[in-house]
Design a protein around this motif. Structure first.
Motif, PDB file in Angstrom:
ATOM      1  N   ALA A 177       0.832  -1.206   0.000  1.00  0.00           N
ATOM      2  CA  ALA A 177       0.000   0.000   0.000  1.00  0.00           C
ATOM      3  C   ALA A 177       0.868   1.259   0.000  1.00  0.00           C
ATOM      4  CB  ALA A 177      -0.946  -0.005   1.203  1.00  0.00           C
ATOM      5  N   ASP A 178       1.984   1.224   0.718  1.00  0.00           N
ATOM      6  CA  ASP A 178       2.885   2.386   0.727  1.00  0.00           C
ATOM      7  C   ASP A 178       3.451   2.664  -0.657  1.00  0.00           C
ATOM      8  OD1 ASP A 178       2.583   2.852   3.439  1.00  0.00           O
ATOM      9  OD2 ASP A 178       4.547   2.021   4.004  1.00  0.00           O
ATOM     10  N   TRP A 179       3.878   1.623  -1.336  1.00  0.00           N
ATOM     11  CA  TRP A 179       4.516   1.779  -2.648  1.00  0.00           C
ATOM     12  C   TRP A 179       3.518   1.870  -3.802  1.00  0.00           C
ATOM     13  CZ3 TRP A 179       9.213   3.334  -3.570  1.00  0.00           C
ATOM     14  CH2 TRP A 179      10.224   3.102  -2.652  1.00  0.00           C
ATOM     15  N   ALA A 180       2.391   1.220  -3.674  1.00  0.00           N
ATOM     16  CA  ALA A 180       1.416   1.113  -4.763  1.00  0.00           C
ATOM     17  C   ALA A 180       2.001   0.392  -5.978  1.00  0.00           C
ATOM     18  CB  ALA A 180       0.861   2.486  -5.157  1.00  0.00           C
ATOM     19  N   THR A 181       3.000  -0.446  -5.741  1.00  0.00           N
ATOM     20  CA  THR A 181       3.576  -1.302  -6.771  1.00  0.00           C
ATOM     21  C   THR A 181       4.346  -2.414  -6.083  1.00  0.00           C
ATOM     22  OG1 THR A 181       4.809  -1.351  -8.865  1.00  0.00           O
ATOM     23  CG2 THR A 181       5.791  -0.073  -7.071  1.00  0.00           C
ATOM     24  N   GLN A 182       4.641  -3.456  -6.820  1.00  0.00           N
ATOM     25  CA  GLN A 182       5.405  -4.560  -6.271  1.00  0.00           C
ATOM     26  C   GLN A 182       6.880  -4.392  -6.596  1.00  0.00           C
ATOM     27  OE1 GLN A 182       3.643  -4.542  -9.001  1.00  0.00           O
ATOM     28  NE2 GLN A 182       4.257  -6.119 -10.429  1.00  0.00           N
ATOM     29  N   TRP A 183       7.720  -4.994  -5.796  1.00  0.00           N
ATOM     30  CA  TRP A 183       9.172  -4.986  -5.984  1.00  0.00           C
ATOM     31  C   TRP A 183       9.570  -6.120  -6.929  1.00  0.00           C
ATOM     32  CZ3 TRP A 183      12.344  -8.575  -2.826  1.00  0.00           C
ATOM     33  CH2 TRP A 183      13.712  -8.330  -2.884  1.00  0.00           C
ATOM     34  N   ASP A 184       8.993  -7.285  -6.724  1.00  0.00           N
ATOM     35  CA  ASP A 184       9.244  -8.440  -7.592  1.00  0.00           C
ATOM     36  C   ASP A 184       8.262  -8.332  -8.757  1.00  0.00           C
ATOM     37  OD1 ASP A 184       9.475 -10.914  -8.848  1.00  0.00           O
ATOM     38  OD2 ASP A 184       9.666 -12.024  -6.966  1.00  0.00           O
ATOM     39  N   LYS A 185       8.767  -7.904  -9.891  1.00  0.00           N
ATOM     40  CA  LYS A 185       7.917  -7.590 -11.041  1.00  0.00           C
ATOM     41  C   LYS A 185       7.303  -8.822 -11.702  1.00  0.00           C
ATOM     42  CE  LYS A 185       8.720  -3.350 -10.433  1.00  0.00           C
ATOM     43  NZ  LYS A 185       7.940  -2.712  -9.424  1.00  0.00           N
ATOM     44  N   ARG A 186       7.632 -10.015 -11.211  1.00  0.00           N
ATOM     45  CA  ARG A 186       6.979 -11.223 -11.730  1.00  0.00           C
ATOM     46  C   ARG A 186       5.599 -11.380 -11.123  1.00  0.00           C
ATOM     47  NH1 ARG A 186      10.036 -15.777  -9.899  1.00  0.00           N
ATOM     48  NH2 ARG A 186      10.064 -14.535  -8.022  1.00  0.00           N
ATOM     49  N   MET A 187       5.329 -10.653 -10.033  1.00  0.00           N
ATOM     50  CA  MET A 187       4.021 -10.732  -9.390  1.00  0.00           C
ATOM     51  C   MET A 187       3.093  -9.672  -9.977  1.00  0.00           C
ATOM     52  SD  MET A 187       4.981 -11.246  -5.420  1.00  0.00           S
ATOM     53  CE  MET A 187       5.812 -12.703  -4.834  1.00  0.00           C
ATOM     54  N   PRO A 188       1.848 -10.045 -10.238  1.00  0.00           N
ATOM     55  CA  PRO A 188       0.930  -9.058 -10.834  1.00  0.00           C
ATOM     56  C   PRO A 188       0.499  -7.993  -9.840  1.00  0.00           C
ATOM     57  CG  PRO A 188      -0.186 -11.170 -10.494  1.00  0.00           C
ATOM     58  CD  PRO A 188       1.238 -11.342 -10.109  1.00  0.00           C
TER      59      PRO A 188
END
Length: 166
Positions: free
Chosen positions: A155-166
């Motif tokens: 929620a803080d980032w509003a994106t994932q770090w591991d880009k393989r995850m949707p």
């Protein structure tokens, strides 16, 4: 081109978000001087967070953005992430997530993920992976806590770090 301090702060904030959202390991490899790196590479998470923490800390220290409007990342832009910790945390996470699919996860895997989270507390995926393992072990309350920890960071980032995850 001249920018006001407020405009420059907005550009820095956007750069932090953009680099976190669109960075991949092959780019980190190129930045480290590994010119033979190929796209898409192993698709490991990026190693740009320590750089982004410097941008965020500078944003905070500029005083241009009121504290309540600073991005929530890196503890409201107040913490620098050590590049060595970032790399070690990424490698520890990768050791668990890239394991052979028919190997049952162990307590050692959980410890490895906890260590990754301690070294880089600004990524959600070690918590989420830990939640999956804890579910497989039937440790429901622990899994819920790990999932909540991961969700808060997402929620803080509003994106994932591991880009393989949707």
């Amino acid at each position: 081109v001249e920018l006001s301090a407020v405009e420059a702060a907005a550009c820095i904030t956007e750069t932090i978000a953009d680099m976190m959202d669109q960075s991949f390991s092959w780019q980190s490899d190129l930045e480290a001087g590994h010119c033979a790196s190929l796209w898409p590479g192993a698709y490991m998470p990026t190693l740009r967070m320590s750089k982004l923490s410097k941008f965020a800390k500078g944003l905070r220290e500029s005083g241009v953005v009121p504290e309540h409007r600073l991005p929530p990342v890196f503890k409201r832009c107040s913490v620098l992430l050590d590049p060595g910790h970032e790399r070690t945390a990424r490698d520890l996470y990768w050791r668990v997530v890239a394991r052979d699919g028919d190997r049952v996860a162990t307590e050692d895997d959980l410890k490895t993920l906890l260590q990754a989270s301690a070294l880089n507390p600004f990524v959600a995926e070690p918590h989420i992976l830990r939640a999956q393992i804890l579910l497989q072990m039937g440790r429901w309350a622990d899994a819920e806590r790990a999932a909540r920890d991961g969700l808060a960071i997402l929620a803080d980032w509003a994106t994932q770090w591991d880009k393989r995850m949707p």
